[in-house]
Design a protein around this motif. Structure first.
Motif, PDB file in Angstrom:
ATOM      1  N   ASN A  13      -2.663 -39.501 -21.785  1.00  0.00           N
ATOM      2  CA  ASN A  13      -2.948 -38.672 -20.603  1.00  0.00           C
ATOM      3  C   ASN A  13      -2.434 -39.328 -19.329  1.00  0.00           C
ATOM      4  OD1 ASN A  13      -4.211 -36.729 -22.158  1.00  0.00           O
ATOM      5  ND2 ASN A  13      -6.251 -37.657 -21.923  1.00  0.00           N
ATOM      6  N   GLN A  14      -2.559 -40.657 -19.268  1.00  0.00           N
ATOM      7  CA  GLN A  14      -2.084 -41.370 -18.086  1.00  0.00           C
ATOM      8  C   GLN A  14      -0.567 -41.289 -17.959  1.00  0.00           C
ATOM      9  OE1 GLN A  14      -3.029 -45.521 -18.022  1.00  0.00           O
ATOM     10  NE2 GLN A  14      -2.354 -45.818 -15.919  1.00  0.00           N
ATOM     11  N   GLN A  15       0.151 -41.470 -19.070  1.00  0.00           N
ATOM     12  CA  GLN A  15       1.606 -41.378 -19.040  1.00  0.00           C
ATOM     13  C   GLN A  15       2.054 -39.966 -18.683  1.00  0.00           C
ATOM     14  OE1 GLN A  15       2.300 -42.809 -23.030  1.00  0.00           O
ATOM     15  NE2 GLN A  15       2.962 -44.840 -22.312  1.00  0.00           N
ATOM     16  N   ALA A  16       1.369 -38.963 -19.224  1.00  0.00           N
ATOM     17  CA  ALA A  16       1.715 -37.586 -18.901  1.00  0.00           C
ATOM     18  C   ALA A  16       1.491 -37.289 -17.424  1.00  0.00           C
ATOM     19  CB  ALA A  16       0.889 -36.623 -19.757  1.00  0.00           C
ATOM     20  N   PHE A  17       0.395 -37.830 -16.883  1.00  0.00           N
ATOM     21  CA  PHE A  17       0.117 -37.631 -15.462  1.00  0.00           C
ATOM     22  C   PHE A  17       1.194 -38.289 -14.598  1.00  0.00           C
ATOM     23  CE2 PHE A  17      -1.686 -39.338 -11.536  1.00  0.00           C
ATOM     24  CZ  PHE A  17      -2.115 -38.165 -10.920  1.00  0.00           C
ATOM     25  N   ILE A  18       1.577 -39.528 -14.959  1.00  0.00           N
ATOM     26  CA  ILE A  18       2.609 -40.242 -14.191  1.00  0.00           C
ATOM     27  C   ILE A  18       3.934 -39.496 -14.255  1.00  0.00           C
ATOM     28  CG2 ILE A  18       3.969 -42.366 -14.093  1.00  0.00           C
ATOM     29  CD1 ILE A  18       1.474 -43.870 -15.040  1.00  0.00           C
ATOM     30  N   LEU A  19       4.298 -38.997 -15.426  1.00  0.00           N
ATOM     31  CA  LEU A  19       5.545 -38.253 -15.583  1.00  0.00           C
ATOM     32  C   LEU A  19       5.523 -36.978 -14.757  1.00  0.00           C
ATOM     33  CD1 LEU A  19       8.261 -38.111 -17.054  1.00  0.00           C
ATOM     34  CD2 LEU A  19       7.111 -36.884 -18.909  1.00  0.00           C
ATOM     35  N   ALA A  20       4.407 -36.264 -14.789  1.00  0.00           N
ATOM     36  CA  ALA A  20       4.291 -35.030 -14.002  1.00  0.00           C
ATOM     37  C   ALA A  20       4.338 -35.329 -12.504  1.00  0.00           C
ATOM     38  CB  ALA A  20       2.994 -34.305 -14.351  1.00  0.00           C
ATOM     39  N   HIS A  21       3.703 -36.449 -12.110  1.00  0.00           N
ATOM     40  CA  HIS A  21       3.715 -36.835 -10.698  1.00  0.00           C
ATOM     41  C   HIS A  21       5.131 -37.165 -10.232  1.00  0.00           C
ATOM     42  CE1 HIS A  21       2.278 -38.528  -6.944  1.00  0.00           C
ATOM     43  NE2 HIS A  21       2.994 -39.613  -7.189  1.00  0.00           N
ATOM     44  N   ARG A  22       5.883 -37.871 -11.054  1.00  0.00           N
ATOM     45  CA  ARG A  22       7.262 -38.214 -10.698  1.00  0.00           C
ATOM     46  C   ARG A  22       8.129 -36.965 -10.591  1.00  0.00           C
ATOM     47  NH1 ARG A  22       8.334 -43.512 -14.606  1.00  0.00           N
ATOM     48  NH2 ARG A  22       7.084 -44.994 -13.370  1.00  0.00           N
ATOM     49  N   LYS A  23       7.953 -36.031 -11.533  1.00  0.00           N
ATOM     50  CA  LYS A  23       8.727 -34.792 -11.467  1.00  0.00           C
ATOM     51  C   LYS A  23       8.397 -34.011 -10.198  1.00  0.00           C
ATOM     52  CE  LYS A  23       9.400 -34.068 -16.450  1.00  0.00           C
ATOM     53  NZ  LYS A  23       9.110 -33.181 -17.616  1.00  0.00           N
ATOM     54  N   HIS A  24       7.118 -33.963  -9.862  1.00  0.00           N
ATOM     55  CA  HIS A  24       6.715 -33.266  -8.637  1.00  0.00           C
ATOM     56  C   HIS A  24       7.330 -33.944  -7.413  1.00  0.00           C
ATOM     57  CE1 HIS A  24       4.187 -31.155  -5.770  1.00  0.00           C
ATOM     58  NE2 HIS A  24       3.840 -32.335  -5.249  1.00  0.00           N
ATOM     59  N   HIS A  25       7.297 -35.288  -7.397  1.00  0.00           N
ATOM     60  CA  HIS A  25       7.875 -36.035  -6.279  1.00  0.00           C
ATOM     61  C   HIS A  25       9.376 -35.768  -6.163  1.00  0.00           C
ATOM     62  CE1 HIS A  25       8.365 -39.263  -3.384  1.00  0.00           C
ATOM     63  NE2 HIS A  25       9.339 -39.752  -4.120  1.00  0.00           N
ATOM     64  N   HIS A  26      10.079 -35.743  -7.292  1.00  0.00           N
ATOM     65  CA  HIS A  26      11.522 -35.481  -7.277  1.00  0.00           C
ATOM     66  C   HIS A  26      11.810 -34.066  -6.790  1.00  0.00           C
ATOM     67  CE1 HIS A  26      12.156 -39.304  -8.929  1.00  0.00           C
ATOM     68  NE2 HIS A  26      12.018 -39.028 -10.223  1.00  0.00           N
ATOM     69  N   ARG A  27      10.978 -33.101  -7.176  1.00  0.00           N
ATOM     70  CA  ARG A  27      11.181 -31.721  -6.713  1.00  0.00           C
ATOM     71  C   ARG A  27      10.981 -31.610  -5.210  1.00  0.00           C
ATOM     72  NH1 ARG A  27       8.427 -30.249 -11.619  1.00  0.00           N
ATOM     73  NH2 ARG A  27       6.448 -30.143 -10.462  1.00  0.00           N
ATOM     74  N   ILE A  28       9.967 -32.292  -4.705  1.00  0.00           N
ATOM     75  CA  ILE A  28       9.721 -32.267  -3.259  1.00  0.00           C
ATOM     76  C   ILE A  28      10.882 -32.904  -2.504  1.00  0.00           C
ATOM     77  CG2 ILE A  28       8.232 -33.147  -1.431  1.00  0.00           C
ATOM     78  CD1 ILE A  28       7.035 -30.836  -2.984  1.00  0.00           C
ATOM     79  N   THR A  29      11.355 -34.048  -2.997  1.00  0.00           N
ATOM     80  CA  THR A  29      12.489 -34.721  -2.351  1.00  0.00           C
ATOM     81  C   THR A  29      13.730 -33.842  -2.374  1.00  0.00           C
ATOM     82  OG1 THR A  29      11.596 -36.873  -3.038  1.00  0.00           O
ATOM     83  CG2 THR A  29      13.915 -36.800  -2.384  1.00  0.00           C
ATOM     84  N   PHE A  30      13.997 -33.214  -3.508  1.00  0.00           N
ATOM     85  CA  PHE A  30      15.143 -32.320  -3.619  1.00  0.00           C
ATOM     86  C   PHE A  30      15.024 -31.146  -2.651  1.00  0.00           C
ATOM     87  CE2 PHE A  30      17.076 -28.508  -5.523  1.00  0.00           C
ATOM     88  CZ  PHE A  30      18.403 -28.922  -5.578  1.00  0.00           C
TER      89      PHE A  30
END
Length: 274
Positions: A13-30
């Motif tokens: 669950n922690q790895q999935a949360f970190i992965l989802a957080h990174r994807k969200h961060h990349h989408r915001i930056t883009f």
């Protein structure tokens, strides 16, 4: 091959949360970069097609060309360096003064009751009205500009920090006093440690206000710096100089904000895993 396909399903669950957080961060930056790029393309297109007068509004390519000339003749490093130095000094002094006086006001309740109305009035006073007085009192130069930068941010910062100190956890304070601690123990064991996020958040505001105050000071009392370039460029109708200086200021403000934001994230991460 089968292992590689099954690996995402075995994420904790922690790895999935970190992965989802990174994807969200990349989408915001883009999205941010896309918005900025769209604005620049539209700006360039409207000036080249004649919809917008390039003399008054410049253009991204004209700004880049002028910035390149500033780098070649070293005026970029001279004026930007001076504004950076004045802003950093103002910001550091605001941080030290506001933290010291907010702590003093919390420590001495009678003093806060006496000074609070004056702080509110000084914070509400338009700081540009003080600039002519500062010039008369201190003359022109970096000293006046630094004081102008301090005056814009310091009073609001003191009020904000003092209010945050007064909203500290009352149960923790009662525990300190119950165990025989005094007001000094409460300050160093409860108030200041619990107020670190507030102090960092306050610093993010102060860096922008210090930059505003420095530019106001450079408008009136400088012969160098980005504020001076903005005033001089508007007087001689060199709008490329004005808009380029403004863009440099935007980059400086963003850089300062990111530095403090990074420090805030590092503190939250360290506090989370401590």
């Amino acid at each position: 091959m089968i292992f590689q396909k099954a690996k995402p399903n075995n994420l904790t669950n922690q790895q999935a949360f970190i992965l989802a957080h990174r994807k969200h961060h990349h989408r915001i930056t883009f999205a941010r970069l896309l918005l900025l790029l769209s604005f620049l393309v539209l700006w360039e297109y409207t000036t080249r097609s004649g919809y917008v007068d390039i003399f008054f509004f410049s253009s991204p390519t004209a700004i880049l060309q002028y910035l390149y000339r500033m780098i070649l003749d070293y005026s970029f490093f001279k004026h930007t360096g001076i504004t950076l130095l004045e802003t950093i000094v103002s910001f550091l002094l605001v941080t030290v003064f506001s933290l010291f006086f907010a702590t003093l006001l919390w420590y001495k309740n009678s003093l806060s009751e006496i000074l609070e109305p004056y702080l509110v009035v000084l914070n509400s006073l338009p700081k540009s009205a003080l600039a002519p007085l500062l010039i008369v009192w201190l003359g022109t130069g970096s000293k006046t500009i630094i004081v102008a930068g301090i005056s814009v941010a310091v009073f609001g910062s003191i009020i904000s920090l003092y209010t945050g100190f007064c909203q500290a956890d009352e149960d923790m304070l009662k525990l300190i006093y119950t165990l025989g601690g005094n007001r000094k123990d409460a300050l160093f064991k409860v108030i200041l440690p619990s107020s670190v996020p507030l102090i960092l958040s306050n610093m993010k505001v102060n860096i922008g206000l210090s930059l505003v105050g420095v530019i106001i000071g450079e408008f009136l009392a400088a012969r160098q710096g980005l504020g001076y370039l903005i005033i001089y460029g508007s007087q001689v109708f060199q709008l490329n100089m004005v808009i380029t200086s403004i863009m440099i200021l935007c980059a400086i403000a963003m850089g300062f904000y990111k530095i403090i934001q990074t420090a805030e994230h590092c503190y939250k991460k360290a506090n989370k895993y401590s």
